[in-house]
Design an enzyme around this catalytic site. Sequence first.
Site, short mmCIF file in Angstrom:
data_model
loop_
_atom_site.label_atom_id
_atom_site.label_comp_id
_atom_site.label_asym_id
_atom_site.label_seq_id
_atom_site.Cartn_x
_atom_site.Cartn_y
_atom_site.Cartn_z
N THR A 1 -9.91 -15.14 10.87
CA THR A 1 -11.24 -14.97 10.28
C THR A 1 -11.34 -13.57 9.70
OG1 THR A 1 -13.61 -15.34 10.65
CG2 THR A 1 -12.43 -14.14 12.36
N LEU B 1 -7.96 -11.48 13.86
CA LEU B 1 -9.20 -11.07 13.22
C LEU B 1 -8.97 -9.98 12.18
CD1 LEU B 1 -11.33 -10.58 16.50
CD2 LEU B 1 -10.83 -12.74 15.29
N CYS B 2 -9.75 -10.02 11.09
CA CYS B 2 -9.80 -8.92 10.12
C CYS B 2 -8.45 -8.74 9.41
CB CYS B 2 -10.26 -7.64 10.84
SG CYS B 2 -10.66 -6.25 9.79
N ILE B 3 -7.84 -7.56 9.55
CA ILE B 3 -6.54 -7.27 8.93
C ILE B 3 -5.37 -7.76 9.81
CG2 ILE B 3 -6.34 -4.96 9.93
CD1 ILE B 3 -5.27 -5.92 6.36
#
Length: 216
Positions: free
Chosen positions: A189, A134-136
Amino acid sequence: MKKIAVILSGSGVFDGAEIHESVLALHAVEKAGATWHCFAPNVEQLHVVNHLTGEATEESRNVLVEAARIARGIIEDVAKLNVDDFDALLVPGGFGAAKNLTDFAINGAECSINADVAAACRAFKDAKKPAGYLCIAPVIIPMVYPESVKGTIGNDDGTAAGFNGLGGQHVDCPVDDIVFDEENNVLSTPAYMLANSISGAASGIEKLVTKLVALA
């Protein structure tokens, strides 16, 4: 019941695991009918950030100890993560993923990854078990999977260039969608790389976790 291993990177968006993402991810796992168990590296954080001012402090904190706040103590050293005990892997974001799990925040495409985190992530890859980032945290994907593996951090040009520089193939993705590299069984994502609200982050996280549990 399917069991999901979750790797956290501390507690707090600027120096650890993103708390909203982490809780949303754990909630989504339960909503999908699976269970979770958290892990984190037993190392000192790169630095400690005052989340009120955004300034780095002189404090030192341990990643595992801080992550235990989010996990309510249901957590172990990632060195103890046995891939045979779990059906899938999930790694929330927050700058801790780029500061404590890796040093991507400092060194970009020349970065390294914590050895125990790398071993855990590669174990799921080698076992052909699904993993979600997720994210970074997707910057970890090209450090683990073969060249040209697909993943997303949203649409930030600089971070996408770093992802590609590590050998991956970045795919632009809106906050409410996911990227699934079917060949490598890995999902990603953007979450708070793009989200402006908890609900926005939840939209992609829930979609990813639902898919992850289905694949497990």
